[in-house]
Design an enzyme around this catalytic site. Structure first.
Site, mmCIF file in Angstrom:
data_model
loop_
_atom_site.group_PDB
_atom_site.id
_atom_site.type_symbol
_atom_site.label_atom_id
_atom_site.label_comp_id
_atom_site.label_asym_id
_atom_site.label_seq_id
_atom_site.Cartn_x
_atom_site.Cartn_y
_atom_site.Cartn_z
ATOM 1 N N CYS A 171 11.134 47.580 34.544
ATOM 2 C CA CYS A 171 11.166 47.622 35.999
ATOM 3 C C CYS A 171 12.166 46.613 36.577
ATOM 4 C CB CYS A 171 9.759 47.416 36.540
ATOM 5 S SG CYS A 171 9.537 48.130 38.159
ATOM 6 N N HIS A 197 5.845 51.290 33.570
ATOM 7 C CA HIS A 197 4.821 50.329 33.189
ATOM 8 C C HIS A 197 3.542 51.119 32.974
ATOM 9 C CE1 HIS A 197 4.754 50.292 37.641
ATOM 10 N NE2 HIS A 197 3.465 50.257 37.482
#
Lengths: 238, 452
Positions: free
Chosen positions: A93, A189
């Site tokens: 991310c 994630h």
């Protein structure tokens, strides 16, 4: 055998259960009798990349990423050398965005690490939801959750996988993440590794092969629980 | 009264009545109907509150704090409107007022105690501006819904600008809350726990928010932590630090429920006891206490109120089923869950455990936060058997696997409860996240009735 995992700036880059990735790496190594230790580096700590086998760079809020950016110039050269010598990196991310040359937020341009030829621009909407991608590294689909405002353009690099459900790098819903040497960058994630044990093992294997300079075959583990969680997402989004 | 207003109130009450008959929660729907028919309904009804409106905000503890405050005020003979079920978005707030209105379309209340979801403050405050805002704490919560915690802080900042005369009852131990109050420059009333509490089974590895000064960006230092980022903090660079505490809890014992002494800012003291478990509930009681004190109430009967406080909303709610003592509690984010784990550990008796995790919209679709919870601590909590359940039972099972804790996964909550009760355990803890709460609670309630 043993491995050292470097966790960069866990105080700042720790959104979205990033600790789960560390835990997964450590456990799956230990279950095979491989000793994995974790070194946490805080802002302003000096980092000796020569003693690291895996580097984990997680995600943070925009405010926290700005704080990290100021620090990056100090580690950029050493980090670059580590990557070019096939050092293993997992960047998630915000960490994925930091790998690139810059992140443009409106008029502001945050310089990145410049480790991989990619860049990120902030888009209108945040791209949020469950995601499934197919990678050619292994047959099991990679599942996770994405939540990002940035669109990442990877130029001629190889993506981590093709998007099956979800968004991926941009709104185009085509490709997700990046593979460059032994660097994996991704928006996924969930956390990423527990539900995707094959990816976790891929990272461990690459790190061991680099460290011990020989081909490594990891012992098979019972991944029933991991597969159930992975399949649940696949079936639900099917 | 205008016909529209009358129609709004009647339709809304009817909708709520039908939902209750059907065994569903109807407050949100009731509120939506009322404001659709008569857009000024909330503004008009709220303006009829005679003395003050309290709004309770903060990531955890809103419902308990708000209901407790309402109970404290009622014990002082005050008439109070309260959204006690925890429906805390605009429609839930509207229905709290509408359902309290009489036939003529008026309310008769001295106070309103209204919990408001942080993200909804901007939608609620145009209708009324509170006299007090209680700010319990700020933790990471449902990142896919609310975004990063910085976004929540920004929202509250904007909302507070809409209520410039509001006094803030703030948790002094939470640096994110006090930094917000510091920046907004509203008058504040502070509560907290000045000294470390040796009884508190705190985790040392949990995720701590806001470790960098909100004012200058430097890394904060702490004299100690109570849990998460709550503690005694200071910034070595700009000097920002925990403010003086107006209402301080000390002499804390967690052995038989909660016992502690509150020292008021005028140095008078009050000794409190509650059957509630969980160190975090001291903060909830402190918040409600400080808020009531701010209006000058003596709270003479506070211990009786605490003893009788059974809000029946799945927050530390007890059931007795066939000799099994069941404790149901809501846990929906890492800080809340970590505190729940502490509460389970405070109870040293042998117990079984069910954890129910859903990922519906109100829970947040992103369940990665499970990995920010220190589930490892359950290994030392005298637990005999664990079942994980709910839509994301497999993710929860995985979380336990990577903590080296054995568990079984049963997706159906009903089935999970049945399987566990077939064991006839003495104690059963059931920890659920938001959308699992209502169904689980209903099931337990029914079982309790059946077995009686």
């Amino acid at each position: 055998m043993e491995l050292t995992i470097g966790h960069l700036y866990p105080d700042l880059l720790n959104l979205y259960g990033d600790r789960g990735n560390i835990r997964c790496l450590v456990k799956r190594a230990k279950w095979r009798g491989i000793d994995a230790s974790v070194k946490e580096f805080q802002l302003h700590d000096s980092i000796n990349f020569h003693e690291l086998d895996i580097v984990l760079l997680g995600g943070g809020s925009d405010r926290e990423e700005r704080l990290v950016c100021d620090e990056l110039t100090a580690i950029r050269d050493d980090f670059k050398e580590y990557v070019e010598q096939d050092g293993v990196v997992l960047a998630i991310c915000g960490g994925y965005q930091l790998l690139g040359s810059y992140y443009q937020m409106g008029d502001e341009v945050l310089p990145g690490l410049g480790l991989v030829d990619l860049y990120t621009k902030q888009g209108e909407e945040r791209l949020i939801g469950d995601i499934i991608i197919h990678s050619d590294l292994f047959p099991m689909p990679i599942t996770g959750f994405e939540n990002h405002g940035g669109r990442t353009y990877i130029n001629n690099n190889k993506p981590l996988g093709k998007v099956y459900k979800g968004f991926g790098n941009t709104d185009a819903r085509d490709y997700e993440g990046i593979c460059y040497r032994n660097v994996i960058g991704t928006y996924l994630h969930g956390p990423l590794l527990p539900k995707n044990p094959m990816l976790c093992d891929y990272v461990l294997q690459k790190a061991l092969e680099r460290k011990y300079q020989k081909p490594i075959t990891l012992e098979q583990l019972d991944d029933t629980a991991e597969q159930l969680a992975n399949q649940y997402i696949c079936e639900r989004l099917h | 009264m205008s016909i529209r207003k009358h129609a709004a109130i009647c339709c809304s009450k009817l909708a709520n009545f039908i939902c209750l008959k059907l065994g569903r929660q109807g407050v949100t729907w009731a509120g939506k109907i009322a404001i659709t028919i008569y857009p000024d309904i909330l503004k008009e009804l709220a303006s009829e509150v005679k003395k003050a409106i309290y709004v309770t905000c903060g990531t955890n503890g809103k419902t308990t704090t708000n209901n407790m405050l309402a109970a404290f005020l009622q014990s002082e003979g005050q008439r109070v409107i309260c959204n006690s079920t925890g429906s805390n978005m605009l429609n839930g707030v509207i229905s709290a007022f509408v359902l309290a209105a009489d036939k003529k379309g008026h309310i008769n209340a001295d106070y309103a105690c209204i919990e408001v979801d942080e993200a909804s403050t901007l939608r609620v405050f145009p209708h009324f501006q509170p006299d007090y805002m209680i700010l319990t704490n700020l933790f990471r919560d449902q990142l896919d819904r609310y975004g990063e915690i910085d976004i929540t802080i920004e929202l509250l900042n904007k909302a507070l600008k809409m209520a410039p005369d509001c006094r803030i009852v703030v948790n002094a131990d939470d640096v994110l809350s006090t930094a917000l109050v510091h920046q907004s420059e509203h008058p504040a009333i502070t509560y907290g726990i000045a000294e470390p509490c040796p009884d508190n089974p705190a985790s040392t590895t949990e995720i701590r928010e806001g470790q960098f000064c909100q004012l200058c960006g430097e890394k904060l230092e702490y004299h100690f932590y109570h849990f998460s980022q709550l503690g005694d903090y200071f910034c070595p660079s700009c000097g920002f630090k925990r403010p003086a505490i107006d209402y301080n809890a000390d002499m804390i014992s967690l052995r038989q429920g909660l016992s502690f002494t509150i020292t008021n800012k005028d140095k008078t003291t009050a000794s409190l006891h509650s059957n509630y478990r969980g160190f975090y509930n001291i903060y909830n009681i402190l918040a409600a206490y400080s808020a009531a004190k701010a209006e000058g109430f003596s709270l003479k009967y506070i211990n009786t109120v605490l003893e009788d406080f059974h809000p029946e909303n799945g927050r530390m709610e007890q059931f007795s089923i066939n000799g099994t003592n069941v404790l149901l509690n809501l846990a929906k984010n890492p800080a809340g869950f970590n505190q729940n784990i502490s509460a389970v550990m405070e109870d040293t008796k042998e117990k079984n455990l069910i954890v129910v995790i859903n990922d519906n919209s109100q829970d947040g679709h992103d369940i990665s936060w499970l990995w920010d919870v220190d589930f490892e601590r359950f290994a030392d909590a005298n637990i005999k058997r664990i079942i994980v359940s709910g839509l994301r039972a497999y993710d929860m099972a995985l979380r336990f696997k990577y903590s080296d804790i054995a568990c079984e996964a049963i997706l159906s909550v009903e089935e999970a409860i049945k399987t566990m009760l077939d064991d006839n355990p003495d104690n059963l803890y059931i920890l659920v996240n938001y959308t699992a709460l209502f169904g689980t609670r209903k099931r337990l309630k029914n079982l309790e009735m059946e077995k009686k």
